[in-house]
Design a protein around this motif. Structure first.
Motif, short mmCIF file in Angstrom:
data_model
loop_
_atom_site.label_atom_id
_atom_site.label_comp_id
_atom_site.label_asym_id
_atom_site.label_seq_id
_atom_site.Cartn_x
_atom_site.Cartn_y
_atom_site.Cartn_z
N GLN A 17 25.20 16.47 -2.13
CA GLN A 17 24.59 15.28 -1.51
C GLN A 17 25.42 14.04 -1.79
N GLU B 129 18.72 9.34 -13.02
CA GLU B 129 19.30 8.50 -11.97
C GLU B 129 20.81 8.57 -12.10
N LEU C 291 22.96 18.45 -5.86
CA LEU C 291 23.14 17.00 -6.05
C LEU C 291 24.57 16.59 -5.73
N VAL D 211 12.54 11.82 -1.40
CA VAL D 211 12.93 12.25 -0.06
C VAL D 211 12.22 13.53 0.30
N ASN E 155 16.16 14.43 -5.50
CA ASN E 155 15.65 13.29 -4.74
C ASN E 155 14.20 13.48 -4.33
N GLY F 100 22.06 9.07 -6.83
CA GLY F 100 21.26 10.25 -6.53
C GLY F 100 20.32 10.43 -7.68
N SER F 101 19.34 11.26 -7.52
CA SER F 101 18.43 11.43 -8.65
C SER F 101 17.90 12.85 -8.71
#
Lengths: 194, 968
Positions: free
Chosen positions: A74, A122, A71, A184, A181, A87-88
């Motif tokens: 990213q 989140e 994460l 995605v 994510n 981001g999640s």
């Protein structure tokens, strides 16, 4: 139980680049702590003056650290002009069920994993640029973390009915996965039986 | 369901031990000795080990035994029992360091594994939880278990206080808050001399079951579910425990166990009835300090459904748990200060101001503030503080009135006598200040009120110079205190200023002494004015002191001479005082404003600490003595009167000088502009008011009067008034000063005035009252002939050498005179004198008159000696006083205590003269310094004295710098 859509809880996590790793780790550990039902000798983490419970299980810690690292990568790789980046992470808990002998089970009589709960983190990454902002952000991070932890505890305490029965306590009954994510990447899971 | 069936085999491994369960089951059967079981169980390692696993395992599985109805019930009892005990263990484990219990004959720690969370078992709570360990859901349903964590103040020594720090860092006395609350008494059982503070209250209870306990076969299916919920609950309990405020507190304790600063949490486990609960809640919810936040918050854990009824846990906890153990004395001071770390006066001052303002503790705070810096730094003496506070507040408040009344004046004299302004300071910071003040005070006291006590202090001859410096130091202290409080709390300063108007009352007090007090008065007035402001806040102490001092000195003198005069003076002084106050405030403000200044002050204070200590000692002694001494003081005053007479004589001469000084004052006034920058403005402002006053008496007298105020005042009162007037009128006549020299510090002042003029101005209006007066006068000068005359005359002082000679000759008298009246004055003047002495020494002769006199007095010299040290410090404190004094002096002069005025004027003058000379230097140095605060204060006080003195001397330079800075 089986057919019902598992509850998903959404947690907002707010952090700045300096502490995002610890914050996310802490939240993930807190979630797992409440869902790891086998006997444990609890430990805890000190994050920003907050103490969060931890399951001293190497596997759990490794998984969490791995996902958090992904994460962070990213988030930091994003060259977003925005002051905040999102981001999640989604944490899903499964229970193993004996495949009910329905007709054509691909896996034959094997077990299947059924998600019975998921938590969505989140993550908002703020990058304060001024001292004033930094002060505000730091304050917000602390209060957000506290609220998040309290929210987890409250939820866990309140919603118990959907927790699958514990059939034994020697091993962790409920495997969990952490997805980065998920939208995605789709619905796939690293380990999921799918 | 799913649970039991399959797993059982799996669990078998663990189950092995569990199987011992049967035994346990047996146990239950054997007796409802559940309780004993628990205990006994634990006693056996194997059992225990098994237990944890067993119980849970068995329950989850439904166990074979479940077939047995009793076993099911037994398991239910087990779950309930362990729910209680485990909850208690979990809670205490997160709060207190529990001694582990070991398995029999082994070093293996016993671990409680119930509900799948492992926590080291302890035996320490065994007796406490016995009731729940042996409970039975049918026959002996368990009462609610109340687990409280609390802080017990019983363990604290008498010197320690339990305090709580709020969000703003302010400390609050917990015991005080608890004792205030009527509910505390309810606590009842322990109504110890010292109360306890309940931090958290956990209530674990088994609610009423909705019906009959289900039959075994159903129970068998339900229990695992309950147990699972229990697991979830204990997990969340574990996590939640570490999010509560008490956790952080406990964490700190673990980290700082050795630190006496962190109180230790204690616990108690009780079974409470609803009624008890209510009471306890009350005690828990007692607010320990004012806050918008709720005192306590409550969290209810979701009840665990259990066949025997819902198992619930509720916690009520204090939201603020930042408890600490403070040294009582330190806390007292700090509390006023607002910050424990009051040591940092700046912050403290601010905090204090806030607190004080907000809380109305202001008086204490103010006093403390003033005193605090030193006292806190040094060693706050509770008693002293208390006295200081009490006395301070009273004095402050009373002060003015007192000033009004002779008695009050006397009181003031007593207190202030030696160091009213500073005294307060010293009292607060008794030791240091006292010691420092001691010298000063002694000087001052000797001069001022009862010369005896003070004089003895004066005996500090070695210190004399120090004492001189001390006087400045006092002023410094004053300054520091005032400044500290004010300065730190620039707001305070503002307040002070604002208050100043109100101060006028104080002003009146100062006015009393104003003439004489000029310097002292100035300090006093200064302090008073600033203090007055503080009074609300902190200044009160000062105010008291100041008022007292001023009153004491001047008032006494005045009283002695004539209340009427005093009244006059007061009236006059008031305006002046107002001015002074303003000045002081301004100075303080400026000081406060500048952190640098503050830091400088702090440094100064530190340097001065010694002095302070002396002062304090002296002051304390003086104060105490003063109180006791009032009568003595009167005697002293009488003595003083003698000295005063001499002083008055000198004063007259000084007055003449003063007149000259007045001219100088004009010059000074010009100088003040310099100061005006920082303190100057205040000074100037005061000056304005003063100006009116100044006309009356040469501001100069104020210094002299301040120092010698009492003496002068007395003398003056008797003789002085006339003389004073004369001097004032005759101010122009330097010669007169000569003759007067003896008394004259005033005369000396004239000398100083010359030098001082510049210095005063430069040093800062605030610097010495005399100066200020002079300045003010100067400012006023335009208004008042005095200033003009003074300026001229002062300048003439160049003849200072001659003057010095005069002064020297006079010095003895002056010193004597000055001393008596002066203690206060001295304190104020002290700096002046010191400075003058120094300056004289340094200058050689410029200030000689004043200095010489002083020197002759010895006390003066000693003062001068001190100066170097004090000089700076005193410079700070003194300056404001000076400024005030000056204003006072002006006032005084105005009031008609020509003597005082003369004395002050003379003092001021010298400074001015010196300052004039020095100013440049100071200006240079001053600019740099962060001494702004000092500037204002110092400028006023030290600046003047120092500056004037210092051209030659260090202290002088420092003061000068300050003044310069101020000017600049």
């Amino acid at each position: 139980m089986e057919a019902q859509k598992p509850p998903q809880y959404i947690l907002e996590v707010f952090a700045d680049p300096t502490c995002v790793k610890d914050i996310v780790r802490g939240v993930l550990h807190t979630i797992c702590f409440h869902r790891y039902f086998s006997p444990i000798r609890p430990s805890y983490l000190e994050i920003l003056d907050f103490t969060l419970p931890v399951i001293p299980d190497p596997d759990v810690e490794t998984l969490i650290d791995t996902r958090v690292g992904q994460l962070i990568r990213q988030l930091t790789s994003t060259s977003s002009p925005k002051s905040s980046i999102r981001g999640s992470l989604v944490v899903e808990f499964f229970e193993k069920r004996k495949k009910k002998g329905g007709g054509l089970g691909w896996f034959g009589k094997g077990d299947e994993e059924v998600c019975w709960e998921s938590w969505c983190l989140e993550v908002t990454l703020a990058t304060p640029k001024t001292e004033i902002e930094r002060t505000k952000v730091t304050k917000a991070i602390g209060s957000t973390l506290q609220k998040t932890a309290m929210k987890i505890i409250t939820i866990v305490n309140r919603d118990k009915e959907h927790i699958p029965p514990l059939t034994q306590s020697e091993t962790n009954l409920f495997p969990f996965h952490i997805e980065l994510n998920p939208r995605v990447e789709g619905w796939g899971r690293s380990i999921g039986i799918y | 369901m799913h649970q039991h069936p399959r797993p059982s085999p799996v669990s078998a491994s663990p189950a092995n031990s569990p199987r011992t369960n049967p035994t346990r089951t047996n146990n239950p059967r054997e007796g409802e000795t559940g309780g004993s079981r628990a205990g006994s169980d634990r006693s056996t390692l194997s059992e225990q080990a098994n237990r944890a696993g067993e119980g849970s395992e068995g329950i989850l599985r439904g166990e074979e035994n479940t077939s047995d109805g009793k076993s099911s019930l037994f398991k239910l009892n087990q779950v309930v029992q362990n729910y209680f005990t485990k909850a208690a263990l979990t809670i205490l484990h997160a709060r207190i360091s529990l001694p582990p219990s070991y398995a029999k004959d082994s070093s293996t720690k016993r671990v409680n594994r119930w509900f799948n969370i492992e926590i080291d078992e302890t035996d320490i709570t065994r007796d406490d939880v016995r009731m729940w360990k042996s409970c039975d859901v049918v026959d002996r349903r368990p009462p609610p278990m109340i687990v409280e964590t609390f802080l017990d103040t019983q363990d604290l020594t008498n010197n320690q206080s339990l305090v709580i720090v709020d969000d703003l860092g302010r400390r609050w006395d917990v015991e005080e808050a608890l004792n205030k609350s009527p509910t505390v008494s309810i606590r009842g059982k322990c109504q110890p001399s010292r109360p306890e503070v309940v931090v958290e209250r956990w209530v674990i209870q088994l609610g009423e079951s909705s019906g009959e306990i289900p039959p075994p076969h159903k129970l068998r299916n339900i229990l695992p579910h309950s147990y699972k919920d229990g697991i979830v609950f204990f997990r969340s309990l574990y996590a939640y425990l570490r999010l509560l405020p008490a956790w952080k507190f406990g964490k700190r304790w673990f980290k700082e166990r050795s630190s006496p600063k962190t109180p230790k949490l204690k616990y108690r486990i009780t079974a409470a009835s609803q009624a008890d609960e209510a009471h306890k809640r009350d005690s828990l919810s007692i607010p320990l300090f004012d806050s918008k936040d709720d005192v306590v918050e409550t969290f209810d854990f979701e009840a665990v459904d259990c066949p025997a009824g819902p198992l619930s846990v509720r916690v009520t906890y204090r939201y603020h748990c930042d408890f600490r153990v403070d040294d009582s004395e330190a806390f007292l001071s700090s509390r006023f200060m607002g910050m424990d770390e009051d040591y940092f006066q700046p912050s403290l001052g601010r905090t204090q101001t806030e607190k004080q303002q907000g809380r109305g503790i202001t008086a204490r705070g103010t006093t403390e503030v003033g005193s605090l810096p030193s006292s806190r730094r040094g060693d706050p003496v509770p008693s002293d503080q208390g006295q200081a506070y009490g006395s301070m507040s009273t004095f402050h408040q009373v002060g003015p009135p007192a000033g009004t009344s002779p008695l009050s004046a006397l009181r003031a004299a007593r207190v202030a006598g030696s160091e009213s302004p500073e005294d307060t300071m010293p009292k607060r910071a008794p030791p240091n200040t006292r010691s420092a003040q001691g010298s000063r005070s002694s000087l001052r006291s000797a001069d001022g009120a009862s010369g005896v006590g003070r004089r003895p202090s004066v005996s500090f001859m070695p210190f004399k110079s120090p004492s001189l410096s001390a006087s400045p130091s006092q002023a410094e202290q004053m300054m520091a205190s005032a400044r500290g409080s004010l300065g730190k709390g620039s707001p305070l300063a503002a307040l002070n200023e604002a208050r100043n108007p109100s101060l006028s009352p104080y002003g009146s007090i100062p006015s009393r002494g104003s003439p004489i007090q000029g310097e002292q008065a100035v300090p006093s007035s200064m302090s008073g004015s600033p203090k007055p402001a503080p009074p609300t806040r902190i200044s009160s102490s000062f105010g008291h002191r100041k008022s007292k001092l001023s009153t004491g000195g001047s008032s006494r003198t005045e009283d002695d001479t004539s209340s009427g005069k005093a009244s006059i003076n007061s009236s006059i002084a008031q305006p002046g005082s107002g001015v002074l106050a303003e000045v002081g405030g301004a100075s303080s403000g400026s000081l406060q404003t500048d952190d640098d200044n503050i830091s400088d002050f702090l440094k100064m204070l530190d340097q001065k600490k010694d002095l302070k200590s002396f002062r304090t000692s002296n002051d304390q002694a003086a104060s105490e003595a003063s109180t006791k001494r009032t009568s003595a003081a009167l005697n002293k005053f009488q003595r003083m009167k003698d000295s005063n007479d001499a002083l008055s004589n000198s004063m007259h001469s000084s007055l003449y000088l003063n007149r000259s000084s007045s001219s100088s004052s004009r010059q000074l006034s010009s100088v003040p502009p310099m100061v005006a920058g920082t303190s100057m403005s205040p000074a100037s402002s005061p000056g304005k008011p003063i100006s009116p006053h100044t006309p009356h008496t040469p501001t100069i007298p104020s210094r002299l009067s301040a120092e010698s105020t009492i003496e002068y005042s007395q003398r003056e009162q008797s003789q002085g008034s006339h003389r004073r007037l004369r001097p004032s009128t005759t101010d122009i006549e330097p010669e007169s000063t000569n003759p007067r020299d003896p008394g004259t510090g005033a005369i000396d002042i004239p000398n100083s005035p010359r030098p001082f003029h510049p210095s005063y101005r430069r040093s800062s209006s605030a610097a010495h009252r005399p100066r200020t007066t002079a300045y003010y006068d100067d400012d006023l000068a335009p208004f008042s002939t005095r200033s003009a005359s003074l300026g001229v005359e002062e300048r003439p002082p160049p003849s200072l050498d001659a003057l010095a000679g005069y002064q020297e000759g006079d010095a003895p008298e002056e010193s004597a005179v000055a001393v008596p009246s002066v203690d206060n004055q001295e304190s104020v003047f002290g700096p002046m004198f010191d400075a003058s002495d120094r300056s004289t020494e340094q200058m050689d002769n410029e200030n000689p008159t004043a200095f010489e006199r002083r020197e002759d007095a010895g006390s003066l010299r000693s003062r001068g000696v001190n100066w170097p040290r004090i000089g700076r410090a005193s410079g700070r404190g003194p300056t404001p006083p000076h400024g005030s004094s000056s204003s006072l002096g002006d006032r005084g002069s105005g009031s008609g205590s020509s003597d005082q005025r003369g004395g002050r004027s003379s003092f001021t003058r010298p400074p001015s003269n010196f300052e004039d000379e020095e100013p440049l230097l100071f200006a240079m140095s001053d600019v740099t310094a962060a001494q702004q605060s000092r500037r204002s204060l110092e400028d006023g006080r030290g600046g003047f004295s120092g500056a004037s003195h210092e051209r030659g001397g260090d202290s002088g330079s420092s003061s000068r710098r300050g003044s310069r800075r101020g000017h600049y």
